[in-house]
Design a protein around this motif. Sequence first.
Motif, short mmCIF file in Angstrom:
data_model
loop_
_atom_site.label_atom_id
_atom_site.label_comp_id
_atom_site.label_asym_id
_atom_site.label_seq_id
_atom_site.Cartn_x
_atom_site.Cartn_y
_atom_site.Cartn_z
N SER A 62 8.10 -8.46 1.41
CA SER A 62 6.68 -8.40 1.13
C SER A 62 6.59 -6.29 1.07
O SER A 62 6.89 -5.98 1.81
CB SER A 62 5.94 -8.35 1.40
OG SER A 62 4.77 -8.25 0.73
N GLY A 63 5.76 -6.04 0.55
CA GLY A 63 5.06 -3.95 0.45
C GLY A 63 6.55 -3.11 0.00
O GLY A 63 6.53 -2.08 0.10
N SER A 64 7.61 -4.06 -0.27
CA SER A 64 8.80 -2.82 -0.61
C SER A 64 9.10 -1.92 -2.34
O SER A 64 9.65 -0.91 -2.10
CB SER A 64 10.22 -3.63 -1.34
OG SER A 64 9.72 -4.90 -1.86
N GLY A 65 7.88 -2.24 -2.70
CA GLY A 65 7.45 -1.59 -3.98
C GLY A 65 8.04 -2.01 -5.26
O GLY A 65 7.70 -1.57 -6.44
N LYS A 66 7.95 -3.60 -5.43
CA LYS A 66 8.15 -4.31 -6.50
C LYS A 66 7.00 -4.68 -7.73
O LYS A 66 7.36 -3.62 -8.90
CB LYS A 66 8.58 -5.67 -6.11
CG LYS A 66 9.46 -6.29 -5.24
CD LYS A 66 9.40 -7.42 -4.79
CE LYS A 66 8.35 -8.40 -4.21
NZ LYS A 66 8.20 -7.52 -3.25
N SER A 67 5.55 -4.61 -7.41
CA SER A 67 4.71 -4.24 -8.30
C SER A 67 4.50 -2.69 -8.52
O SER A 67 4.21 -2.41 -10.05
CB SER A 67 2.84 -4.79 -7.60
OG SER A 67 3.13 -5.77 -7.45
N THR A 68 4.50 -1.81 -7.92
CA THR A 68 4.51 -0.54 -8.48
C THR A 68 5.68 -0.09 -9.18
O THR A 68 5.30 0.61 -10.18
CB THR A 68 5.13 0.37 -7.08
OG1 THR A 68 3.61 0.18 -5.85
CG2 THR A 68 4.73 1.76 -7.58
N ALA A 97 6.04 4.45 -2.56
CA ALA A 97 5.80 3.33 -2.68
C ALA A 97 6.89 3.02 -3.54
O ALA A 97 7.91 1.93 -3.35
CB ALA A 97 4.78 2.47 -3.90
N TYR A 112 1.99 6.83 -2.71
CA TYR A 112 0.35 6.99 -2.58
C TYR A 112 0.43 7.40 -1.01
O TYR A 112 0.07 7.25 -0.31
CB TYR A 112 0.36 5.42 -2.63
CG TYR A 112 0.50 4.23 -4.56
CD1 TYR A 112 -0.16 4.84 -5.13
CD2 TYR A 112 0.81 3.77 -4.04
CE1 TYR A 112 -0.16 3.96 -5.95
CE2 TYR A 112 1.31 2.80 -5.97
CZ TYR A 112 0.52 3.39 -6.49
OH TYR A 112 0.69 2.28 -7.97
N1 LIG Z 1 -2.69 1.45 -5.13
C1 LIG Z 1 -2.11 2.00 -3.83
N2 LIG Z 1 -2.93 2.49 -3.31
C2 LIG Z 1 -2.28 3.30 -2.02
N3 LIG Z 1 -0.92 2.92 -1.67
C3 LIG Z 1 -0.26 1.24 -2.46
C4 LIG Z 1 -1.10 0.72 -4.24
N4 LIG Z 1 -0.59 0.39 -4.18
C5 LIG Z 1 0.58 0.03 -3.86
N5 LIG Z 1 0.72 0.87 -2.48
C6 LIG Z 1 1.24 0.77 -0.91
O1 LIG Z 1 2.95 0.71 -1.89
C7 LIG Z 1 4.02 0.15 -0.86
C8 LIG Z 1 4.43 -1.04 -1.72
O2 LIG Z 1 3.50 -1.65 -2.60
P1 LIG Z 1 3.61 -2.60 -3.71
O3 LIG Z 1 2.82 -3.32 -4.38
O4 LIG Z 1 4.88 -2.12 -5.06
O5 LIG Z 1 4.91 -3.55 -2.68
P2 LIG Z 1 5.21 -5.03 -3.80
O6 LIG Z 1 7.02 -5.31 -3.05
O7 LIG Z 1 5.08 -6.06 -4.61
O8 LIG Z 1 4.92 -6.26 -2.45
P3 LIG Z 1 4.39 -7.74 -2.74
O9 LIG Z 1 5.77 -8.32 -2.30
O10 LIG Z 1 3.27 -7.90 -1.10
O11 LIG Z 1 3.37 -7.95 -3.80
C9 LIG Z 1 2.99 -0.94 -0.21
O12 LIG Z 1 3.26 0.53 1.20
C10 LIG Z 1 1.36 -0.49 -0.34
O13 LIG Z 1 0.68 -0.76 0.73
#
Ligand SMILES: Nc1ncnc2c1ncn2[C@@H]1O[C@H](COP(=O)(O)OP(=O)(O)OP(=O)(O)O)[C@@H](O)[C@H]1O
Lengths: 243, 174
Positions: free
Chosen positions: A54-60, A34, A29
């Motif tokens: 948190s922020g490691s990229g799981k949701s992505t 991500a 991103y």
């Molecule tokens: N739509 C987006 N636009 C810009 N950056 C994004 C977007 N979605 C995620 N990111 C960035 O990508 C990285 C991974 O985000 P992600 O949501 O996958 O983390 P996560 O592991 O799900 O975190 P959490 O446990 O906090 O939910 C983060 O640095 C986040 O800021």
Amino acid sequence: MMSTGTVPAADPTADTGVLLSANGLRKTYGTTPALDGADFAIRPGEIVAVMGPSGSGKSTLLHCLAGIVPPDEGQVRYAGRELSALSDAERSALRRSDFGFVFQFGQLVPELTCLENAALPLRLAGTRRKEAEAQAARWLERLEVDDVRHHRPGQVSGGQGQRVAVARALAGMPRVVFADEPTGALDSHNGERVMQLLTEAARETQAAVVLVTHESRVAAYSDREIVVRDGRARDMSAMAGAV
Amino acid sequence: MSISHALLGLLETGPRHGYDLKRTFDAKFGQDRPLHYGQVYSTMSRLLKNGLVEVEGIEPGEGPERKRYAITDAGITDVQQWLATPEKPEPYLQSTLYTKLVLALLTGRDGAALLDVQRAEHLRLMRELTRRKTEGDLADQLICDHALFHLEADLRWLETAAARLDKLAQEVRA
Ligand SMILES: Nc1ncnc2c1ncn2[C@@H]1O[C@H](COP(=O)(O)OP(=O)(O)OP(=O)(O)O)[C@@H](O)[C@H]1O
Ligand SMILES: [Mg+2]
């Protein structure tokens, strides 16, 4: 059970029993990487936990696997088909017919009753109202929330809403359930009950579950785990007992 | 756990033979580790010597399992004291995990890999306990939950250590 969409039918087990696989997935991103490498395969009926800070990229990762977000590099294959080779319309048809979703805060439609919410995926897939609601009602019962079926989401507790969301995800008899912190809003007792009901139902219907969670007691309901650190997803199943 | 206090407590519910004591203990508290008969008899003879139990009757035949034990007033007082005294919380300051991690870093080994393997092993056991819990009755659930919460705490420590590994490596090598 599926193929209600416009997606061409394919043998789901064509890839030696693999239902869903990731191959060299990368997603950036802006300048934020991500997701920086994910390779693994999931079989029907498998419950896979995705863990990591948190922020490691799981949701992505979850969004890429479900065809919600296109990866910059790499492929996601589902039931022998490559998601990026499908048109947008085919991908959303596939999501409706084959995938179920549970998110952290349920994401129920506030104007609809819990029953109508749970019936929604079936309705969108073309099932008639009466039949869809009859099936949804059975899932609400199974998730122990049939008493709030005529309430709107604003009139139920967080835990009840989450159970309705799980019922909704399962009502369409999905082949894959994607769950992003499905117990995040619940206390540990309720969270575990929801996990128990979700995994029981998934095992029964042979649905695969991709479960994002940071709680190890929730992850303990899975069959194996993938750990994401700094965008790199690693399959940890070979690790235990390696010493 | 204090096996002698647990056996003494069971005797407070009524006199029992040695084999009955073992069976009841195993059913209620044994879980993975059933008592040996030998443990029961050595414990009983110690309690006898200290006047906390007495022999109420002996069945005909051989062996100590024929004895029927009853708790004495002194025994009841002892159980009461044990129950009323809080357990010392174990702070686990001498953690094996920590020692292994520091030694791995000191010897230039891969600390992250060590933590990963340990993490996977913890989760493997947590899965097993979770399975047992969902199949078991309330007693099983509570016993497994106790273990699960402790394992969870360990896992959180493993995550914390993993997140600070580079800094820890610098410090231990300094
Ligand atoms: N739509 C987006 N636009 C810009 N950056 C994004 C977007 N979605 C995620 N990111 C960035 O990508 C990285 C991974 O985000 P992600 O949501 O996958 O983390 P996560 O592991 O799900 O975190 P959490 O446990 O906090 O939910 C983060 O640095 C986040 O800021
Ligand atoms: Mg997330």
